[in-house]
Design a protein around this motif. Structure first.
Motif, PDB file in Angstrom:
ATOM      1  N   TRP A   1      -4.738   0.040  14.084  1.00  0.00           N
ATOM      2  CA  TRP A   1      -5.266  -1.258  13.695  1.00  0.00           C
ATOM      3  C   TRP A   1      -6.763  -1.346  13.949  1.00  0.00           C
ATOM      4  O   TRP A   1      -7.485  -1.998  13.218  1.00  0.00           O
ATOM      5  N   LYS A   2      -7.255  -0.712  14.983  1.00  0.00           N
ATOM      6  CA  LYS A   2      -8.688  -0.714  15.211  1.00  0.00           C
ATOM      7  C   LYS A   2      -9.403  -0.006  14.063  1.00  0.00           C
ATOM      8  O   LYS A   2     -10.504  -0.373  13.689  1.00  0.00           O
ATOM      9  N   ARG A   3      -8.766   1.010  13.510  1.00  0.00           N
ATOM     10  CA  ARG A   3      -9.368   1.729  12.395  1.00  0.00           C
ATOM     11  C   ARG A   3      -9.043   1.057  11.063  1.00  0.00           C
ATOM     12  O   ARG A   3      -9.541   1.446  10.033  1.00  0.00           O
ATOM     13  N   LYS A   4      -8.124   0.058  11.108  1.00  0.00           N
ATOM     14  CA  LYS A   4      -7.775  -0.736   9.933  1.00  0.00           C
ATOM     15  C   LYS A   4      -7.243   0.112   8.784  1.00  0.00           C
ATOM     16  O   LYS A   4      -7.521  -0.167   7.624  1.00  0.00           O
ATOM     17  N   THR A   5      -6.471   1.139   9.091  1.00  0.00           N
ATOM     18  CA  THR A   5      -5.838   1.949   8.054  1.00  0.00           C
ATOM     19  C   THR A   5      -4.405   2.266   8.445  1.00  0.00           C
ATOM     20  O   THR A   5      -4.067   2.330   9.627  1.00  0.00           O
ATOM     21  N   ILE A   6      -3.573   2.481   7.448  1.00  0.00           N
ATOM     22  CA  ILE A   6      -2.190   2.921   7.647  1.00  0.00           C
ATOM     23  C   ILE A   6      -2.002   4.171   6.804  1.00  0.00           C
ATOM     24  O   ILE A   6      -2.378   4.181   5.622  1.00  0.00           O
ATOM     25  N   PRO A   7      -1.439   5.253   7.357  1.00  0.00           N
ATOM     26  CA  PRO A   7      -1.205   6.453   6.534  1.00  0.00           C
ATOM     27  C   PRO A   7      -0.246   6.129   5.397  1.00  0.00           C
ATOM     28  O   PRO A   7       0.754   5.443   5.583  1.00  0.00           O
ATOM     29  N   LEU A   8      -0.560   6.638   4.228  1.00  0.00           N
ATOM     30  CA  LEU A   8       0.198   6.278   3.037  1.00  0.00           C
ATOM     31  C   LEU A   8       1.644   6.743   3.112  1.00  0.00           C
ATOM     32  O   LEU A   8       2.538   6.105   2.561  1.00  0.00           O
ATOM     33  N   TYR A   9       1.912   7.851   3.833  1.00  0.00           N
ATOM     34  CA  TYR A   9       3.284   8.360   3.891  1.00  0.00           C
ATOM     35  C   TYR A   9       4.218   7.419   4.649  1.00  0.00           C
ATOM     36  O   TYR A   9       5.432   7.475   4.482  1.00  0.00           O
ATOM     37  N   SER A  10       3.653   6.516   5.477  1.00  0.00           N
ATOM     38  CA  SER A  10       4.504   5.590   6.234  1.00  0.00           C
ATOM     39  C   SER A  10       4.637   4.230   5.560  1.00  0.00           C
ATOM     40  O   SER A  10       5.283   3.340   6.095  1.00  0.00           O
ATOM     41  N   VAL A  11       4.034   4.062   4.392  1.00  0.00           N
ATOM     42  CA  VAL A  11       4.094   2.790   3.671  1.00  0.00           C
ATOM     43  C   VAL A  11       5.235   2.831   2.668  1.00  0.00           C
ATOM     44  O   VAL A  11       5.315   3.717   1.833  1.00  0.00           O
ATOM     45  N   THR A  12       6.143   1.859   2.761  1.00  0.00           N
ATOM     46  CA  THR A  12       7.291   1.754   1.871  1.00  0.00           C
ATOM     47  C   THR A  12       7.333   0.351   1.265  1.00  0.00           C
ATOM     48  O   THR A  12       6.649  -0.552   1.752  1.00  0.00           O
ATOM     49  N   PRO A  13       8.123   0.142   0.210  1.00  0.00           N
ATOM     50  CA  PRO A  13       8.200  -1.197  -0.381  1.00  0.00           C
ATOM     51  C   PRO A  13       8.665  -2.278   0.580  1.00  0.00           C
ATOM     52  O   PRO A  13       8.364  -3.449   0.387  1.00  0.00           O
ATOM     53  N   CYS A  14       9.413  -1.915   1.631  1.00  0.00           N
ATOM     54  CA  CYS A  14       9.920  -2.933   2.564  1.00  0.00           C
ATOM     55  C   CYS A  14       8.994  -3.151   3.758  1.00  0.00           C
ATOM     56  O   CYS A  14       9.336  -3.888   4.677  1.00  0.00           O
ATOM     57  N   LEU A  15       7.820  -2.517   3.759  1.00  0.00           N
ATOM     58  CA  LEU A  15       6.896  -2.668   4.885  1.00  0.00           C
ATOM     59  C   LEU A  15       6.244  -4.045   4.841  1.00  0.00           C
ATOM     60  O   LEU A  15       5.719  -4.472   3.814  1.00  0.00           O
TER      61      LEU A  15
ATOM     62  N   LEU B   1       3.881 -13.835   8.040  1.00  0.00           N
ATOM     63  CA  LEU B   1       4.490 -12.563   7.644  1.00  0.00           C
ATOM     64  C   LEU B   1       4.315 -12.397   6.137  1.00  0.00           C
ATOM     65  O   LEU B   1       4.620 -13.311   5.363  1.00  0.00           O
ATOM     66  N   SER B   2       3.827 -11.228   5.740  1.00  0.00           N
ATOM     67  CA  SER B   2       3.686 -10.921   4.316  1.00  0.00           C
ATOM     68  C   SER B   2       4.199  -9.512   4.060  1.00  0.00           C
ATOM     69  O   SER B   2       4.076  -8.633   4.909  1.00  0.00           O
ATOM     70  N   CYS B   3       4.785  -9.330   2.887  1.00  0.00           N
ATOM     71  CA  CYS B   3       5.313  -8.018   2.488  1.00  0.00           C
ATOM     72  C   CYS B   3       4.659  -7.644   1.156  1.00  0.00           C
ATOM     73  O   CYS B   3       5.247  -7.845   0.085  1.00  0.00           O
ATOM     74  N   PRO B   4       3.413  -7.113   1.197  1.00  0.00           N
ATOM     75  CA  PRO B   4       2.631  -6.938  -0.030  1.00  0.00           C
ATOM     76  C   PRO B   4       3.014  -5.737  -0.878  1.00  0.00           C
ATOM     77  O   PRO B   4       2.469  -5.570  -1.965  1.00  0.00           O
ATOM     78  N   PHE B   5       3.943  -4.881  -0.402  1.00  0.00           N
ATOM     79  CA  PHE B   5       4.223  -3.644  -1.127  1.00  0.00           C
ATOM     80  C   PHE B   5       5.563  -3.666  -1.858  1.00  0.00           C
ATOM     81  O   PHE B   5       6.046  -2.627  -2.305  1.00  0.00           O
ATOM     82  N   LYS B   6       6.194  -4.858  -1.951  1.00  0.00           N
ATOM     83  CA  LYS B   6       7.531  -4.942  -2.531  1.00  0.00           C
ATOM     84  C   LYS B   6       7.597  -4.398  -3.953  1.00  0.00           C
ATOM     85  O   LYS B   6       8.559  -3.749  -4.337  1.00  0.00           O
ATOM     86  N   LYS B   7       6.587  -4.692  -4.744  1.00  0.00           N
ATOM     87  CA  LYS B   7       6.612  -4.324  -6.154  1.00  0.00           C
ATOM     88  C   LYS B   7       5.795  -3.072  -6.450  1.00  0.00           C
ATOM     89  O   LYS B   7       5.418  -2.826  -7.588  1.00  0.00           O
ATOM     90  N   THR B   8       5.525  -2.269  -5.415  1.00  0.00           N
ATOM     91  CA  THR B   8       4.775  -1.025  -5.594  1.00  0.00           C
ATOM     92  C   THR B   8       5.774   0.112  -5.761  1.00  0.00           C
ATOM     93  O   THR B   8       6.270   0.669  -4.779  1.00  0.00           O
ATOM     94  N   GLY B   9       6.068   0.462  -7.010  1.00  0.00           N
ATOM     95  CA  GLY B   9       7.160   1.390  -7.295  1.00  0.00           C
ATOM     96  C   GLY B   9       6.954   2.804  -6.790  1.00  0.00           C
ATOM     97  O   GLY B   9       7.895   3.454  -6.338  1.00  0.00           O
ATOM     98  N   PHE B  10       5.710   3.307  -6.841  1.00  0.00           N
ATOM     99  CA  PHE B  10       5.507   4.713  -6.473  1.00  0.00           C
ATOM    100  C   PHE B  10       5.717   4.968  -4.979  1.00  0.00           C
ATOM    101  O   PHE B  10       5.863   6.109  -4.553  1.00  0.00           O
ATOM    102  N   LEU B  11       5.760   3.894  -4.158  1.00  0.00           N
ATOM    103  CA  LEU B  11       6.012   4.071  -2.721  1.00  0.00           C
ATOM    104  C   LEU B  11       7.486   4.297  -2.420  1.00  0.00           C
ATOM    105  O   LEU B  11       7.846   4.601  -1.286  1.00  0.00           O
ATOM    106  N   GLN B  12       8.361   4.153  -3.435  1.00  0.00           N
ATOM    107  CA  GLN B  12       9.794   4.369  -3.226  1.00  0.00           C
ATOM    108  C   GLN B  12      10.072   5.796  -2.770  1.00  0.00           C
ATOM    109  O   GLN B  12      11.005   6.051  -2.007  1.00  0.00           O
ATOM    110  N   LYS B  13       9.238   6.729  -3.211  1.00  0.00           N
ATOM    111  CA  LYS B  13       9.459   8.135  -2.831  1.00  0.00           C
ATOM    112  C   LYS B  13       9.320   8.341  -1.328  1.00  0.00           C
ATOM    113  O   LYS B  13       9.914   9.274  -0.767  1.00  0.00           O
ATOM    114  N   ASN B  14       8.533   7.478  -0.646  1.00  0.00           N
ATOM    115  CA  ASN B  14       8.392   7.613   0.807  1.00  0.00           C
ATOM    116  C   ASN B  14       9.697   7.305   1.530  1.00  0.00           C
ATOM    117  O   ASN B  14       9.917   7.767   2.656  1.00  0.00           O
TER     118      ASN B  14
END
Length: 640
Positions: A240-254, A270-283
Motif C-alpha cells: 500500500w505504501k507503494r500503491k501497487t498490487i501485482p496483477l497476478y493477484s487481482v481477480t474479478p472478486c477482489l 467497500l468497492s469491487c472495481p474489477f467485477k467486469k474485467t474479463g481478462f482477470l478471470q484467468k488469474n
C-alpha cells in the motif's frame, strides 16, 4: 428522513389543540397544549423526585432525530411526547365545596408537574421536570412535547429507553438512526463522521500491476469477495505504501476496503472495481487447486474426500470418475455435487475452500475427481486419489536412469571426441564445457516488475544450453500436481541430470523467509503471512531447511538477486540461507554460469595455466573465463 430543522411545529406528535409556541432552555425545548400555562422545563436528578398529585403520564412516545440548524454541525435530538391526565386534588375539592362563588372554578389554576426520564445503556438515567399551571376543573387531558438536544449517551444506533419517573422502569424504547442511515441522507457537509476517503485503480498491463490512487493517510486493505476477510499484514502494508498490487493477484472478486487512518472509529467503504474485467478471470483458473484423499465411515464404508480451493468462490459441478489408464475418465453415476456460493469458507491464506465427500466409493479402483466450472465452461481433471503420478514418478526415475546410462555409454564410446570437445570448451570459458545440467528457477512471492527479469534469466540460461524450468512457465502443472510434488519432480531432474535450483530473492522474500523460519523453529507450521500464490516459494524453504538439518546445505539450492541492496538489509541474510551461495546479477553473471556449469561436471576444476584454463575451483574460474564483451552481452540479455 432523519432530519429535523427547528423552530417548526410540524415535527411534533399529532396533539389535539396544540399551540405552536416554543419555550427554549439551555439544552431543552418544551411545548404545551392549550389549557396549560407557564410551562417550564429543568433538569432533575433521578433520585428523590417530588411527584405532583395533580397530573399523571398516561402515554409516552419518543423519537431520535438529527437536528440541523443553518450551517452548524448537526446534533442528535430526543423528542418525547407525553399524554397527561389532570386530577382534581383533595385540596382543590375542599375549596370548591366551601366556595359559594360560582365563578371560582372558572379562574382556579393550580401548579402541577411531571418528570420524564431517559437512559441509554450503560449510561446513568437523566430526567427532565416539566412544570405548568392548569385549571383541573376545566382541563382533564393535556399534552406536552419535549425536545432534548445532545441527550446524554445518545450516538449513532443507540437504544434509548423513555419512562415517567413514577414508573421507575422503561415503558418506551426508540433506536437512534445508524451512521449508514444518516449518511445516506446526503448530509456529509454537516456530519464529519460521514466522510470516507476514496480510492481509484488503474490497470497497468505493461507493468503487470494495478496502480492505486488515494490520499496519504488513507488505509486500504484487500479482500476477496464482498464478505471476505480483510487482509492486513506487514507484507501488504509495503504494497500500500507503494500503491501497487501485482496483477497476478487481482481477480474479478477482489474488493478494496478504504477508511481514514486519523479517525478513532472510522467509517469504511467497500468497492469491487474489477467485477467486469474479463481478462482477470484467468488469474482464478491459474491459481486454483484440487486435492483428493481417502476417508472411512462409521460402518467401515469407504469414502473419497475432495478439497477445492480458489481465490474466488465459483459455481459448477464435481463428480467422481474411474480412470482406465487411457485418455478418458468414465463418470461414476449418481454422485454429482454442486459448487455453490453458500458452501465456501475462507482459510488462513485467504483462499476460498470447498470441501466435499463421495460416500461408499471403492478406493481400490483408484477413483478420480472431475470439476466443471460454469464460468468459462471450463473442465478440470482428473485429480486422482492414488495419484497416477506414482507410476509417472517411477517412469521418470527409470527414464532418468536410462538417460544417465546411455550418456555414460556414449561417453565411453566417444571418449576421444568428448575429450577434444571438452578441451576446446575449457579454452573458450567455463560455460563452454560438455553436458549441462537442469536448472529450476524459482520466483519470489512478490513478483511484479521482476517478472521480466526472472523470465529473462530463464531464457538466457536456456540459450546457454541448460535445461531450464521456470515456475512461472509451469502454472498448470502446479495446479495438477500441487506445488510440493511439482518441485520434487523438478529436483529429481536435478539429481539425475545435474544442476541446481536457483531461488530469486527480494526484500519481501527475505522477510517472509525470516518469519517462516521463526515459526518453524517455534514448533509452528511455518505458514507466514503471504500471497495466496507463493506455495512453491514456501515449499523451497521447507526443502532448504531439510537439507540444512541433514548436513547437505548448498547441494541443491543457490540464491540470486537483482537488487544489490538485499544483502545489506539489517541482520544480513536470514539464518535459513546461511551456507548458500548468493550471486548478484547481472554483475556476477559469469560467476553464476561457472557455478552452474561446474555442477554439470563435478570432477573438473578450473585453473589458468600457460596452456589455457583448467578446472580447479570456482573462485578462480569466474575471474577471466569470460571476455568483457561476453559479460556485457550477458548483462544486456538478462536486462531484456
Amino acid at each position: 428522513m432523519f432530519l429535523f430543522r427547528w423552530p417548526s411545529c410540524c415535527f411534533l406528535l399529532a396533539f389535539h389543540n396544540t399551540a405552536c409556541g416554543w419555550v427554549e432552555y439551555d439544552d431543552s425545548e418544551i411545548i404545551c397544549s392549550q389549557g396549560l400555562s407557564e410551562c417550564t422545563v429543568a433538569a432533575e436528578l433521578p433520585l428523590g423526585i417530588l411527584e405532583s398529585d395533580a397530573a399523571d403520564v398516561r402515554k409516552v412516545t419518543a423519537k431520535v432525530e438529527l437536528c440541523c440548524k443553518d450551517t452548524a454541525a448537526c446534533k442528535f435530538c430526543l423528542l418525547i411526547g407525553a399524554e397527561l391526565a389532570i386530577h382534581v386534588t383533595e385540596d382543590v375539592a375542599k375549596r370548591l365545596q366551601s366556595s359559594s362563588d360560582t365563578e371560582m372554578d372558572a379562574t382556579m389554576s393550580i401548579a402541577a408537574s411531571v418528570t420524564l426520564c431517559y437512559k441509554t445503556p450503560p449510561t446513568f438515567p437523566a430526567c427532565k421536570k416539566v412544570a405548568f399551571k392548569v385549571n383541573p376543573t376545566k382541563q382533564k387531558v393535556a399534552n406536552v412535547s419535549l425536545v432534548i438536544t445532545n441527550p446524554s449517551g445518545v450516538t449513532f444506533g443507540s437504544i434509548v429507553y423513555v419512562y415517567p419517573s413514577k414508573e421507575m422502569h422503561p415503558i418506551g424504547e426508540v433506536v437512534a438512526p445508524s451512521l449508514n442511515e444518516v449518511c445516506s441522507q446526503n448530509l456529509q457537509i454537516s456530519i464529519k463522521e460521514c466522510y470516507v476517503p476514496t480510492v481509484s485503480s488503474v490497470i497497468n498491463q505493461k507493468g503487470n500491476q494495478v496502480e492505486l490512487i488515494f490520499a496519504r493517510r488513507t488505509q486500504v486493505c484487500l479482500q476477496y469477495e464482498e464478505d471476505g476477510r480483510c487482509q492486513v499484514s506487514v507484507a501488504q502494508q509495503t504494497i500500500w505504501k507503494r500503491k501497487t498490487i501485482p496483477l497476478y493477484s487481482v481477480t474479478p472478486c477482489l474488493c478494496l476496503q478504504v477508511w481514514d487512518d486519523d479517525d478513532d472509529k472510522p467509517r469504511r467503504s467497500l468497492s469491487c472495481p474489477f467485477k467486469k474485467t474479463g481478462f482477470l478471470q484467468k488469474n482464478i483458473w491459474q491459481n486454483l487447486t484440487v486435492s483428493v484423499g481417502q476417508g472411512r465411515m462409521n460402518d467401515k464404508g469407504q469414502m473419497l474426500l475432495w478439497n477445492f480451493s480458489a481465490p474466488c468462490r465459483l459455481e459448477g459441478e464435481v463428480w467422481p470418475c474411474g480412470w482406465n489408464g487411457g485418455h478418458q475418465c468414465t463418470e461414476i453415476e449418481g454422485f454429482r455435487q454442486q459448487l455453490e456460493n453458500t458452501t465456501w469458507e475462507q482459510n488462513r491464506k485467504n483462499q476460498w475452500v470447498r470441501l466435499g465427500v463421495f460416500e461408499y466409493i471403492n478406493l481400490q479402483l483408484s477413483p478420480c475427481v472431475m470439476v466443471h466450472l460454469k464460468r468459462g465452461n471450463l473442465q478440470l481433471g482428473p485429480f486422482c486419489y492414488r495419484q497416477t503420478a506414482r507410476w509417472r514418478w517411477n517412469l521418470l526415475a527409470v527414464a532418468g536412469l536410462l538417460v544417465i546410462t546411455l550418456t555414460a555409454l556414449m561417453l565411453c564410446l566417444l571418449h576421444n571426441f568428448v575429450k577434444k570437445l571438452a578441451s576446446r570448451s575449457f579454452q573458450r570459458g567455463c560455460m563452454q564445457i560438455g553436458r549441462k545440467g537442469h536448472i529450476v528457477l524459482l520466483s519470489p512471492p512478490d513478483v511484479r516488475d521482476g517478472v521480466s527479469e526472472v523470465c529473462g534469466l530463464g531464457s538466457f540460461l536456456k540459450s546457454q544450453g541448460f535445461s531450464v524450468s521456470v515456475d512461472q512457465w509451469s502454472r498448470m502443472e502446479q495446479v495438477k500436481l500441487g506445488p510440493l510434488p511439482w518441485l520434487h519432480s523438478q529436483l529429481l531432474h536435478v539429481k539425475n541430470l545435474g544442476g541446481r535450483a536457483v531461488l530469486v530473492l527480494t526484500r519481501k522474500a527475505l522477510g517472509l523467509a525470516n518469519e517462516w523460519h521463526r515459526e518453524a523453529l517455534d514448533g509452528g507450521d511455518g505458514n507466514a503471512p503471504q500471497s495466496p500464490y507463493s506455495d512453491v516459494f514456501m515449499a523451497s524453504l521447507c526443502l532448504i531447511l531439510g537439507d540444512k538439518q541433514l548436513g547437505r546445505t548448498g547441494e541443491r539450492f543457490l540464491l540470486v538477486t537483482f537488487d544489490h541492496d538485499v544483502v545489506q538489509t539489517p541482520g544480513g541474510l536470514p539464518e535459513l540461507f546461511h551456507g548458500l551461495h548468493l550471486f548478484r546479477l547481472p554483475s556476477q553473471m559469469k560467476t553464476l554460469l561457472c557455478e552452474l556449469a561446474r555442477e554439470g561436471k563435478r570432477k573438473a576444476e578450473c585453473r589458468k595455466t600457460k596452456n589455457g584454463w583448467k578446472w580447479v575451483t570456482l573462485d578462480h574460474c569466474w575471474e577471466n573465463s569470460f571476455s568483457t564483451q561476453t559479460s556485457s552481452k550477458c548483462s544486456s540479455e538478462i536486462l531484456k
